[in-house]
Motif scaffolding. Structure first.
Motif, PDB file in Angstrom:
ATOM      1  N   SER A  46      33.491  47.144  34.260  1.00 52.50           N
ATOM      2  CA  SER A  46      32.282  47.912  35.119  1.00 52.50           C
ATOM      3  C   SER A  46      31.430  46.573  35.607  1.00 52.50           C
ATOM      4  O   SER A  46      31.168  46.661  36.849  1.00 52.50           O
ATOM      5  N   THR A  47      31.048  45.815  34.807  1.00 54.63           N
ATOM      6  CA  THR A  47      30.271  44.744  34.967  1.00 54.63           C
ATOM      7  C   THR A  47      30.911  43.805  36.111  1.00 54.63           C
ATOM      8  O   THR A  47      30.201  43.613  37.023  1.00 54.63           O
ATOM      9  N   ALA A  48      32.190  43.533  35.955  1.00 55.29           N
ATOM     10  CA  ALA A  48      32.909  42.412  36.763  1.00 55.29           C
ATOM     11  C   ALA A  48      33.164  43.387  38.162  1.00 55.29           C
ATOM     12  O   ALA A  48      32.960  42.640  39.391  1.00 55.29           O
ATOM     13  N   ARG A  49      33.264  44.820  38.098  1.00 55.01           N
ATOM     14  CA  ARG A  49      33.343  45.425  39.539  1.00 55.01           C
ATOM     15  C   ARG A  49      32.226  45.162  40.440  1.00 55.01           C
ATOM     16  O   ARG A  49      32.332  45.107  41.381  1.00 55.01           O
ATOM     17  N   PHE A  50      31.282  45.491  39.430  1.00 53.62           N
ATOM     18  CA  PHE A  50      29.571  45.446  40.192  1.00 53.62           C
ATOM     19  C   PHE A  50      29.296  44.264  40.895  1.00 53.62           C
ATOM     20  O   PHE A  50      28.821  44.030  41.965  1.00 53.62           O
ATOM     21  N   SER A  51      29.978  43.241  39.998  1.00 58.57           N
ATOM     22  CA  SER A  51      29.617  41.656  40.469  1.00 58.57           C
ATOM     23  C   SER A  51      30.260  41.289  41.711  1.00 58.57           C
ATOM     24  O   SER A  51      29.894  40.914  42.632  1.00 58.57           O
ATOM     25  N   TRP A  52      31.433  41.836  41.585  1.00 55.60           N
ATOM     26  CA  TRP A  52      32.434  41.515  42.813  1.00 55.60           C
ATOM     27  C   TRP A  52      31.984  42.308  44.225  1.00 55.60           C
ATOM     28  O   TRP A  52      31.875  41.952  45.237  1.00 55.60           O
TER      29      TRP A  52
ATOM     30  N   ARG B  34      35.987  35.998  46.147  1.00 57.10           N
ATOM     31  CA  ARG B  34      37.412  35.788  45.951  1.00 57.10           C
ATOM     32  C   ARG B  34      37.593  35.713  44.212  1.00 57.10           C
ATOM     33  O   ARG B  34      38.336  36.348  43.592  1.00 57.10           O
ATOM     34  N   THR B  35      36.813  34.731  43.930  1.00 57.00           N
ATOM     35  CA  THR B  35      36.734  34.665  42.251  1.00 57.00           C
ATOM     36  C   THR B  35      36.304  35.711  41.576  1.00 57.00           C
ATOM     37  O   THR B  35      37.161  36.099  40.527  1.00 57.00           O
ATOM     38  N   ALA B  36      35.261  36.416  41.961  1.00 57.30           N
ATOM     39  CA  ALA B  36      34.841  37.636  41.287  1.00 57.30           C
ATOM     40  C   ALA B  36      35.911  38.806  41.280  1.00 57.30           C
ATOM     41  O   ALA B  36      36.050  39.577  40.562  1.00 57.30           O
ATOM     42  N   TYR B  37      36.533  38.854  42.483  1.00 55.65           N
ATOM     43  CA  TYR B  37      37.576  39.754  42.665  1.00 55.65           C
ATOM     44  C   TYR B  37      38.907  39.366  41.835  1.00 55.65           C
ATOM     45  O   TYR B  37      39.421  40.464  41.052  1.00 55.65           O
ATOM     46  N   ASP B  38      39.211  38.476  41.546  1.00 57.77           N
ATOM     47  CA  ASP B  38      40.213  37.844  40.556  1.00 57.77           C
ATOM     48  C   ASP B  38      39.864  38.244  39.110  1.00 57.77           C
ATOM     49  O   ASP B  38      40.720  38.516  38.197  1.00 57.77           O
ATOM     50  N   GLN B  39      38.478  37.858  38.787  1.00 56.70           N
ATOM     51  CA  GLN B  39      38.165  38.243  37.505  1.00 56.70           C
ATOM     52  C   GLN B  39      38.124  39.845  37.226  1.00 56.70           C
ATOM     53  O   GLN B  39      38.472  40.130  36.041  1.00 56.70           O
ATOM     54  N   TYR B  40      37.849  40.686  38.213  1.00 58.77           N
ATOM     55  CA  TYR B  40      37.697  41.873  38.037  1.00 58.77           C
ATOM     56  C   TYR B  40      39.231  42.416  37.863  1.00 58.77           C
ATOM     57  O   TYR B  40      39.395  43.240  36.869  1.00 58.77           O
ATOM     58  N   LEU B  41      40.089  42.087  38.620  1.00 57.48           N
ATOM     59  CA  LEU B  41      41.644  42.427  38.401  1.00 57.48           C
ATOM     60  C   LEU B  41      42.020  41.930  37.289  1.00 57.48           C
ATOM     61  O   LEU B  41      42.886  42.674  36.505  1.00 57.48           O
ATOM     62  N   ALA B  42      41.913  40.839  36.830  1.00 56.52           N
ATOM     63  CA  ALA B  42      42.303  40.407  35.547  1.00 56.52           C
ATOM     64  C   ALA B  42      41.813  40.950  34.410  1.00 56.52           C
ATOM     65  O   ALA B  42      42.879  41.445  33.375  1.00 56.52           O
TER      66      ALA B  42
END
Length: 220
Positions: free
Chosen positions: A105-111, A133-141
């Motif tokens: 949830s935190t990663a999605r909010f950040s992205w 793009r980095t935030a999106y990749d972290q969220y997907l990972a």
């Protein structure tokens, strides 16, 4: 009847059932006390085809019997009963489940925040694009890790990692494609390519090797 017999001599059976029993039998033969089972140790030195045939048939018979209890061994390792069915284990897994959900949830909010900034900016810089793009990749990972290790519903969390992997495997198609795996899998089996089906069978036999290897190692 004959088709069932052929399955007791195919590659999945050999790898998943016969091999664990054979390895356990060999270990038992060489670790048994001399005064306990002397004839077994003599078996490794014999050239009598009859004795070797008896040994192989005995291993094959135990392998067949192992198939009958394979379901319950899986259930025990998944934590449905037995020593692995621990409340503390389950609590720890549920806490880990919630921890990963919060991280996602935190990663999605950040992205999403970086994406909104990127959209609102008339001429976004390359650095902004890279950050988004980095935030999106972290969220997907994180999302991929969660879906691989845990079911979406916390009520389905099991007290063992093995059990959660199995449940995650079963619930993944529903989360991603909206299809219940247990319902659709028999229909998909008739349509998937033979090479892909063979790779799935090989993967299943490797898991059987691990499960049955653990089971046969207990008495050894």
């Amino acid at each position: 009847m004959f088709s069932a017999l052929t399955k007791l001599a195919d590659k999945p059976f050999i790898v998943g059932y016969f091999l664990p029993v054979l390895l356990a039998a060999i270990c038992f033969v060489y670790t048994a006390p001399e005064s306990y089972l002397p004839t077994l140790k003599d078996l490794s030195k014999t050239k009598d085809i009859g004795d070797l045939t008896f040994f192989v048939l005995a291993v094959w018979t135990f392998s067949v019997l192992l198939t009958e209890g394979n379901y319950w061994m899986y259930r025990a390792l998944e934590g449905y009963f037995g020593p692995l069915n621990s409340k503390n284990r389950l609590k720890n897994r549920q806490e880990r489940h919630m921890y990963l959900i919060n991280k996602i949830s935190t990663a999605r909010f950040s992205w999403q925040k970086k994406l909104d900034q990127l959209i609102d900016t008339k001429n976004p810089s390359e650095a902004q694009r890279i950050e988004e793009r980095t935030a999106y990749d972290q969220y997907l990972a994180l999302l991929y890790t969660f879906r691989k290790r845990y079911p979406k519903d916390i009520s389905r969390v099991r007290p063992t990692r093995f059990g959660n992997t199995i449940v995650a495997f079963e619930s993944y198609p529903l989360q991603v494609y909206g299809a219940e795996s247990i319902t659709f899998w028999p229909r998909l089996q008739a349509a998937i390519p033979k090479d892909f089906a063979a790779s799935l069978t090989d993967a299943k036999s490797q898991v059987d090797l691990f499960v049955n290897g653990k089971r046969t190692a207990i008495p050894s």
